[in-house]
Design a protein around this motif. Structure first.
Motif, PDB file in Angstrom:
ATOM      1  N   PRO A 108       0.826  -1.218   0.000  1.00 33.55           N
ATOM      2  CA  PRO A 108       0.000   0.000   0.000  1.00 33.55           C
ATOM      3  C   PRO A 108       0.857   1.264   0.000  1.00 33.55           C
ATOM      4  N   ALA A 109       0.355   2.301  -0.635  1.00 36.25           N
ATOM      5  CA  ALA A 109       1.088   3.569  -0.753  1.00 36.25           C
ATOM      6  C   ALA A 109       1.521   4.140   0.603  1.00 36.25           C
ATOM      7  N   PRO A 110       0.666   4.129   1.636  1.00 31.33           N
ATOM      8  CA  PRO A 110       1.120   4.674   2.936  1.00 31.33           C
ATOM      9  C   PRO A 110       2.326   3.914   3.504  1.00 31.33           C
ATOM     10  N   GLN A 111       2.362   2.635   3.267  1.00 30.56           N
ATOM     11  CA  GLN A 111       3.484   1.825   3.760  1.00 30.56           C
ATOM     12  C   GLN A 111       4.765   2.172   2.979  1.00 30.56           C
ATOM     13  N   ARG A 112       4.649   2.332   1.670  1.00 34.61           N
ATOM     14  CA  ARG A 112       5.811   2.737   0.862  1.00 34.61           C
ATOM     15  C   ARG A 112       6.289   4.121   1.276  1.00 34.61           C
ATOM     16  N   LEU A 113       5.350   5.000   1.625  1.00 33.85           N
ATOM     17  CA  LEU A 113       5.705   6.343   2.090  1.00 33.85           C
ATOM     18  C   LEU A 113       6.484   6.269   3.410  1.00 33.85           C
ATOM     19  N   ARG A 114       6.067   5.376   4.310  1.00 37.06           N
ATOM     20  CA  ARG A 114       6.811   5.189   5.579  1.00 37.06           C
ATOM     21  C   ARG A 114       8.242   4.750   5.299  1.00 37.06           C
ATOM     22  N   LEU A 115       8.425   3.855   4.323  1.00 38.27           N
ATOM     23  CA  LEU A 115       9.773   3.412   3.952  1.00 38.27           C
ATOM     24  C   LEU A 115      10.566   4.581   3.380  1.00 38.27           C
ATOM     25  N   ARG A 116       9.938   5.385   2.542  1.00 32.96           N
ATOM     26  CA  ARG A 116      10.620   6.538   1.969  1.00 32.96           C
ATOM     27  C   ARG A 116      11.054   7.497   3.080  1.00 32.96           C
ATOM     28  N   ARG A 117      10.187   7.734   4.029  1.00 33.08           N
ATOM     29  CA  ARG A 117      10.523   8.651   5.146  1.00 33.08           C
ATOM     30  C   ARG A 117      11.653   8.071   6.008  1.00 33.08           C
ATOM     31  N   ALA A 118      11.617   6.771   6.245  1.00 35.61           N
ATOM     32  CA  ALA A 118      12.697   6.129   7.012  1.00 35.61           C
ATOM     33  C   ALA A 118      14.025   6.275   6.269  1.00 35.61           C
ATOM     34  N   THR A 119      13.978   6.129   4.958  1.00 32.10           N
ATOM     35  CA  THR A 119      15.190   6.258   4.147  1.00 32.10           C
ATOM     36  C   THR A 119      15.698   7.696   4.163  1.00 32.10           C
ATOM     37  N   GLU A 120      14.795   8.662   4.115  1.00 36.56           N
ATOM     38  CA  GLU A 120      15.198  10.072   4.183  1.00 36.56           C
ATOM     39  C   GLU A 120      15.850  10.385   5.531  1.00 36.56           C
ATOM     40  N   ALA A 121      15.305   9.841   6.601  1.00 35.40           N
ATOM     41  CA  ALA A 121      15.899  10.044   7.932  1.00 35.40           C
ATOM     42  C   ALA A 121      17.291   9.423   7.985  1.00 35.40           C
ATOM     43  N   PHE A 122      17.439   8.258   7.386  1.00 33.78           N
ATOM     44  CA  PHE A 122      18.740   7.587   7.335  1.00 33.78           C
ATOM     45  C   PHE A 122      19.736   8.436   6.547  1.00 33.78           C
ATOM     46  N   ASP A 123      19.320   8.961   5.404  1.00 35.27           N
ATOM     47  CA  ASP A 123      20.203   9.817   4.610  1.00 35.27           C
ATOM     48  C   ASP A 123      20.640  11.045   5.404  1.00 35.27           C
ATOM     49  N   ALA A 124      19.712  11.631   6.161  1.00 38.84           N
ATOM     50  CA  ALA A 124      20.041  12.815   6.965  1.00 38.84           C
ATOM     51  C   ALA A 124      21.067  12.484   8.043  1.00 38.84           C
ATOM     52  N   VAL A 125      20.902  11.345   8.703  1.00 36.56           N
ATOM     53  CA  VAL A 125      21.842  10.989   9.763  1.00 36.56           C
ATOM     54  C   VAL A 125      23.201  10.607   9.160  1.00 36.56           C
ATOM     55  N   LEU A 126      23.219  10.058   7.954  1.00 39.40           N
ATOM     56  CA  LEU A 126      24.493   9.783   7.282  1.00 39.40           C
ATOM     57  C   LEU A 126      25.238  11.089   6.993  1.00 39.40           C
ATOM     58  N   ALA A 127      24.501  12.103   6.559  1.00 38.49           N
ATOM     59  CA  ALA A 127      25.124  13.404   6.301  1.00 38.49           C
ATOM     60  C   ALA A 127      25.671  13.994   7.603  1.00 38.49           C
ATOM     61  N   ARG A 128      24.930  13.852   8.683  1.00 35.77           N
ATOM     62  CA  ARG A 128      25.381  14.333   9.995  1.00 35.77           C
ATOM     63  C   ARG A 128      26.660  13.614  10.403  1.00 35.77           C
ATOM     64  N   GLN A 129      26.687  12.306  10.225  1.00 34.47           N
ATOM     65  CA  GLN A 129      27.869  11.533  10.586  1.00 34.47           C
ATOM     66  C   GLN A 129      29.061  11.944   9.726  1.00 34.47           C
TER      67      GLN A 129
END
Length: 148
Positions: free
Chosen positions: A74-95
Motif C-alpha cells: 500500500p502507498a502509505p506503507q511505501r511512504l513510511r519506507l521513503r521517510r525512514a530512508t530520508e531520515a537515514f540519509d540525513a543521519v548519514l550526512a550528519r555523521q
C-alpha cells in the motif's frame, strides 16, 4: 536481523523499515560520539553497523533491480519506507560532517606535533670539538597508537 526474508511486499517493507530505523539509530549514536569528541565510543557500534549496512546495501540493490518486490505494498506503507530512508540519509550526512571535523582536528594535531618535533631538532645543532657542526639526527616517523 540477518536478512529480509519476507515474500509479501508489505512484510518486506515492514522489515526494511525496521532495518533502516535500527541502522539510523546506530549511525546517529556514532555521530553523537564524534560530535562529543569521543570517537572511541563509536567503536562499540562498528560491528553491528557494518553488518546492518551490508544487509541494507544488499536489499537496496535487490529493490532497485526489481521494483516489484515492494510495488504491491500500500502507498502509505511505501511512504513510511521513503521517510525512514530520508531520515537515514540525513543521519548519514550528519555523521559525515562529524567524522570530517574529527579528521580535520586530528590532522591538525599531528601536523602541530610534527612541526614542534622538527623545530626542537633544529635547535640541537652545535659545534663539536674539531670545530665542525654536529648535524641533527635525521627526521624520523612518528608512530601513533591505533587506539589513541
Amino acid at each position: 536481523m540477518t536478512a529480509v526474508t519476507a515474500e509479501e511486499a508489505g512484510e518486506r517493507i515492514d522489515q526494511l523499515i525496521l532495518l533502516t530505523d535500527r541502522l539510523t539509530r546506530l549511525v546517529a549514536e556514532q555521530a553523537k560520539a564524534f560530535e562529543s569528541r569521543r570517537p572511541q565510543d563509536a567503536g562499540a557500534f562498528v560491528e553491528e553497523t557494518s553488518r546492518l549496512a551490508n544487509l541494507y546495501r544488499h536489499e537496496s540493490a535487490r529493490i532497485r533491480a526489481n521494483r516489484g518486490l515492494i510495488s504491491a505494498a500500500p502507498a502509505p506503507q511505501r511512504l513510511r519506507l521513503r521517510r525512514a530512508t530520508e531520515a537515514f540519509d540525513a543521519v548519514l550526512a550528519r555523521q559525515a560532517r562529524a567524522v570530517g571535523a574529527a579528521k580535520t582536528v586530528t590532522e591538525g594535531l599531528v601536523r602541530a606535533i610534527a612541526e614542534e618535533v622538527a623545530s626542537q631538532r633544529q635547535k640541537g645543532i652545535s659545534y663539536g670539538s674539531n670545530g665542525t657542526q654536529n648535524r641533527a639526527a635525521a627526521a624520523t616517523a612518528i608512530t601513533l597508537n591505533k587506539r589513541a
